[in-house]
Write an enzyme that holds these catalytic residues in place. Structure first.
Site: not given
Ligand code: PLP
Length: 461
Positions: A72, A124-125, A215, A217, A258, A450
């Site tokens: 833990y 990102f969304d 950010d 990814a 990613k 969607h």
């Molecule tokens: C996928 C993604 C996120 C969100 O990550 P999740 O692992 O899907 O929660 C944030 N920013 C970017 C640029 C992404 O491609």
């Protein structure tokens, strides 16, 4: 004869795929109400819905899974992950989270207040969602060229420094908790950001006393584009480039699904211990104790290894080369897509293909369904269904572009699969004139519709 480029790995384990008939697919997609998210994955032959969490782990990652420490507190797996992140980024303070949006939730809970501004290059969304949910503003400062699908420029994901400075100038620094730089720029089509641009953004952040959040990814894919496209970086290793990128950052959020090449996971990393400490309470409340934060020890081990593998130049050449290979087949067949090809996906320009179809019948969704019927291939609509309704008027929002995104999973499919995808798309393209009707909505949720939307085919008259 010069030797051709070939994959930097070989295959040790296989997963069988089911090839279906057109009659089966007609039945399944109708039962799924023409929403590809509603399909069972066993009804799909080649799945290009997303590159998130869909990659294949290596033998070394699977071996690391066996060594996971599930304590833990203070698990060795956490320290392995932390060391790997520090080695790559130079950022010393790490909080694991269960995925990328969880990292956003923890960080933004600590730093974003109502009425704040967070400028960035096409947030990102989920990032935008977390900002707007807190009644703050995500201001898009992406370069204008990014919205021209025909234009071929090397760094189409860049921030417009003029626009960014205007935002920084017109609000007090206390109202701007961070500038959000997304690498690669997912929303603009997996388009990279240049080192020159990253440096420029960082200089503006310093000038106005604002922190820089990266950010991250697809940080390794972005570094590959810098190495292969930007002057002065050809002889640097991917790791040296990544190190330079993070030398400009104050924080990073990471969706490890990613470029971590794992099936689930994420993290936050900080330069300043105090910034990390501000997030600790939220990390414990939302994710878990500081040394696991929503991840199993074994998964942290796999991620520690995956991050290193994602920076291997031959792996990146294979991966980004495969996306470029698919693009070259589309070029051969004259099928329009957003250019140049990005790092993780091809965005097919549905508006230019289904020219007979009114936008009210959802061109990109229609193309997505046709490609599924043709070859059992699942892509995703990036168009009016995704854009939701206007929150005020409740009218459908019709974005300028109607795109079908075909995302390529990491280390999963071969170029034969890409040939198959291109051929299926060509068949649809060749009969495009005969596709006269699209779809209408029969059920939808008020936001993020969607994922669950239900549709019916518009009858031909
Ligand atoms: C996928 C993604 C996120 C969100 O990550 P999740 O692992 O899907 O929660 C944030 N920013 C970017 C640029 C992404 O491609």
């Amino acid at each position: 004869m010069e030797l051709p480029f070939a994959e930097s790995y070989r295959i040790k384990m296989v997963e069988n795929l089911h090839k279906s008939t057109r009659e089966e697919r007609e039945k399944w997609i109708k039962e799924a109400k023409y929403n590809l998210f509603n399909l069972k994955s066993e009804y799909v032959y080649i799945d290009m819905l997303t590159d998130s969490g869909t990659g294949a782990m290596s033998d070394r990652q699977w071996a690391a899974i066996m060594e996971g420490d599930e304590s833990y507190a203070g698990a060795t797996s956490f320290y392995r992950l932390k060391e790997s992140i520090m080695d790559i980024t130079g950022l010393e303070y790490v909080l694991p989270t269960h995925q990328g949006r969880a990292a956003e939730n923890v960080l933004f809970s600590a730093i974003v207040k109502e009425g704040d501004y967070l400028p960035g290059n096409s947030h990102f969304d989920t990032t935008k969602g977390h900002i707007e949910y807190r009644k703050a503003h995500a201001i898009d400062c992406t370069i204008g060229e990014a919205s021209d699908t025909e234009l071929e420029i090397p760094f189409k994901g860049n921030m417009d420094l003029g626009k960014l400075e205007d935002v920084l100038k017109s609000h007090p620094a206390g109202k701007i908790p961070a500038v959000v730089l997304t690498i690669t720029n997912n929303t603009a089509g997996g388009q990279p950001v240049s080192m020159e641009n990253i440096r420029g953004v960082s200089e503006l952040c310093h000038k106005y006393g604002v922190k820089l959040l990266i950010d991250s990814a697809r940080f390794a894919e972005n570094a590959y584009f810098i190495k292969t496209r930007e002057k002065g970086y050809a002889d640097k290793s991917i790791k040296e480039i990544v190190r330079e990128i993070y030398s400009y950052a104050d924080y990073m959020t990471m969706s490890a699904k990613k470029d971590g090449i794992v099936n689930i996971g994420g993290f936050l990393a900080f330069r300043d211990e105090k910034d990390m400490q501000k997030c600790q309470m939220f990390s414990i409340m939302y994710e878990g104790f500081l040394t696991y934060g929503g991840m199993a020890g074994r998964d942290m081990n796999a991620l520690a290894r995956g991050l290193q593998e994602s920076m291997d130049f031959d792996y990146l050449s294979t991966r980004i080369g495969q996306v470029a290979y698919l693009a070259s087949k589309l070029d051969e067949y004259g099928i329009p897509y957003q250019r140049p090809a990005g790092g993780h996906a091809i965005f097919v320009d549905a508006k230019k293909i289904l020219t007979n179809l009114p936008k009210e019948q959802f061109q990109a969704q229609t193309l997505a369904v046709e490609l599924y019927l043709e070859g059992g291939i699942r892509g995703v609509e990036i168009g009016a269904l995704l854009a939701d309704r206007d929150p005020e008027t409740r009218e459908n929002r019709y974005p300028r572009l109607e795109l079908l995104r075909l995302a390529v999973a990491r280390r999963v499919y071969t170029n034969n699969h890409m040939d198959y995808v291109a051929a299926a798309l060509k068949n649809v393209y060749d009969r495009r004139e005969s596709i006269r009707t699209g779809y209408r909505i029969t059920r939808e949720l008020p936001v993020m519709r969607h994922f669950t939307i239900e549709l019916e085919r518009v009858r031909q008259i």
